[in-house]
Design a protein around this motif. Structure first.
Motif, short mmCIF file in Angstrom:
data_model
loop_
_atom_site.label_atom_id
_atom_site.label_comp_id
_atom_site.label_asym_id
_atom_site.label_seq_id
_atom_site.Cartn_x
_atom_site.Cartn_y
_atom_site.Cartn_z
N UNK A 190 0.74 -1.20 0.03
CA UNK A 190 0.10 0.19 -0.08
C UNK A 190 1.04 1.39 -0.20
N UNK A 191 0.53 2.13 -0.81
CA UNK A 191 1.33 3.34 -1.08
C UNK A 191 0.35 4.48 -0.88
N UNK A 192 0.62 5.66 -0.17
CA UNK A 192 -0.06 6.81 0.05
C UNK A 192 -0.06 7.87 -1.06
N UNK A 193 -1.15 8.42 -1.52
CA UNK A 193 -1.26 9.45 -2.49
C UNK A 193 -2.04 10.77 -2.03
N UNK A 194 -1.22 11.73 -1.91
CA UNK A 194 -1.83 12.99 -1.18
C UNK A 194 -3.24 13.25 -2.24
N UNK A 195 -4.01 14.01 -1.44
CA UNK A 195 -5.36 14.40 -2.20
C UNK A 195 -5.16 15.48 -3.22
N UNK A 196 -3.94 16.35 -2.90
CA UNK A 196 -3.59 17.31 -3.95
C UNK A 196 -2.88 16.69 -5.28
N UNK A 197 -2.49 15.54 -5.28
CA UNK A 197 -1.67 15.25 -6.49
C UNK A 197 -2.52 14.20 -7.39
N UNK A 198 -2.93 14.83 -8.35
CA UNK A 198 -3.58 14.17 -9.36
C UNK A 198 -2.65 14.42 -10.80
N UNK A 199 -1.32 14.91 -10.45
CA UNK A 199 -0.34 15.00 -11.70
C UNK A 199 0.53 13.81 -11.91
N UNK A 200 0.97 13.66 -13.12
CA UNK A 200 1.88 12.53 -13.28
C UNK A 200 2.99 12.67 -12.75
N UNK A 201 3.78 13.45 -12.40
CA UNK A 201 4.86 13.60 -11.53
C UNK A 201 5.03 12.82 -10.24
N UNK A 202 3.75 13.13 -9.64
CA UNK A 202 3.92 12.52 -8.45
C UNK A 202 4.20 10.81 -8.46
N UNK A 203 3.21 10.19 -9.62
CA UNK A 203 3.17 8.78 -9.96
C UNK A 203 4.33 8.22 -10.70
N UNK A 204 5.17 9.26 -11.44
CA UNK A 204 6.00 8.64 -12.41
C UNK A 204 7.17 7.57 -11.57
N UNK A 205 7.62 7.83 -10.40
CA UNK A 205 8.34 6.80 -10.10
C UNK A 205 7.87 5.35 -9.88
#
Length: 351
Positions: free
Chosen positions: A265-280
């Motif tokens: 399980x990995x967290x995702x901040x609510x403000x982050x719907x941008x590809x940069x957050x998920x790219x890694x």
């Protein structure tokens, strides 16, 4: 908006299943099991007991365990949004004088499993569902409750006590019904430079501990890791720049595990719907059999916001399930049905 009436778009059919991270602000384990089965039963492979009662605020109940150790003394420490005791070894005492009493995790698991088993036999819980036991990594309570200069001496003793709890859980609950989740949050506070600590090489040292904990869970018990940036006081201890530290720690764990990892399980901040957050996530080295759950369900923006985060994540993680970022223990109970409905609206059932 009635999210329960929404269905998952066909374009997101690779979003399958849901994970309940841990705590839930309900009366007891029976209430949690029943609620989870009713609202998300077809989406869940595992159900936790909700860490109800004294366990609801993650490790805070372990204060009593530290207080029970005669060789330790404490003073109140300002931890930002609250004050808590911090412990040190008493003058004239040494690590050899420290004896931890039972930590309480095994006794809680045994009690909850009896309820779980009864509800499974009565048909409330599906027969395939496993009982999920969530345990904090030993680094967490030691870092939270022990002054840094004493952590090196105390941590191995607390870890041994926690592994004794794990052994007792495994001995009591049938392995084909059991799933162990290691809750990993304080490690990221250390890696992000938020907390003082006693590690010479934080990333290497912390990953070694996580590998040890993972390998301590015997097959065929399932193993999962919940990686977290916390929600103390309703906020992260630091907003992650992206998922790179989560990926680096996960890949480090996988390099040392000698058994399978069943879910992550990995967290995702609510403000982050941008590809940069998920790219890694492109560099995430989990096997196809390992279930990935992204904590991108947020009540604040409901189905629409969750689907926006899903759309960004799908470019880098072809298949995953959904979850909240952290446990629900600090939420208002009346908000839970709507939150579960969001999970169901954006993901497909697993059966």
């Amino acid at each position: 908006m009635n999210t329960a009436t929404l269905s998952m778009p066909a374009s997101e059919a690779n979003v399958s299943g849901a994970l309940l991270v841990g705590s839930m602000p309900l009366a007891d384990s029976a209430a949690v099991f029943t609620f989870a089965a009713q609202h998300l039963g077809r989406h869940l492979r595992r159900i936790p007991d909700g860490e109800t009662g004294s366990r609801i605020n993650w490790t805070q109940w372990q204060v009593g365990v530290f207080k029970a150790v005669d060789a330790l003394e404490s003073e109140m420490f300002d931890a930002g949004y609250l004050r808590r005791p911090k412990f040190r070894i008493k003058a004239g005492k040494s690590a050899g004088d420290i004896v931890f009493p039972p930590l309480g995790y095994a006794s809680a698991a045994r009690e909850s499993y009896r309820t779980f088993r009864a509800l499974k036999r009565s048909g409330v819980i599906a027969d395939r569902t496993r009982f999920q036991v969530c345990l904090p990594t030993p680094v967490a309570p030691v870092t939270i409750f022990v002054f840094p200069e004493f952590q090196r001496a105390i941590e191995p003793l607390y870890e041994a006590a926690m592994l004794h709890e794990l052994d007792a859980i495994v001995a009591y609950i049938p392995p084909n019904e059991l799933a162990i989740q290691w809750d990993t949050a304080i490690e990221f506070a250390i890696l992000e430079g938020v907390l003082p600590h006693s590690f010479d090489h934080p990333e290497t040292d912390l990953i070694a501990r996580l590998i040890r904990l993972g390998n301590s869970v015997p097959l065929p018990v399932e193993l999962g890791f919940h990686l977290c940036y916390g929600d103390s006081g309703g906020r992260h201890f630091k907003e992650p720049a992206d998922a790179s530290k989560l990926v680096a720690v996960t890949n480090g764990i996988l390099n040392g595990l000698t058994r399978s990892l069943d879910w992550l399980h990995l967290p995702v901040p609510k403000e982050r719907a941008d590809e940069a957050y998920f790219a890694p996530l492109k560099k995430l080295a989990i096997e196809a059999r390992t279930e990935l759950y992204l904590g991108l369900v947020h009540a604040a923006d409901g189905v629409a916001g969750t689907q926006a985060r899903i759309a960004a994540a799908r470019n880098f993680a072809p298949r995953f399930g959904v979850a909240t970022e952290c446990g629900c223990g600090r939420r208002i109970p009346e908000t839970l049905p709507e939150l579960m409905a969001i999970h169901a609206a954006v993901s497909s059932p697993i059966d």
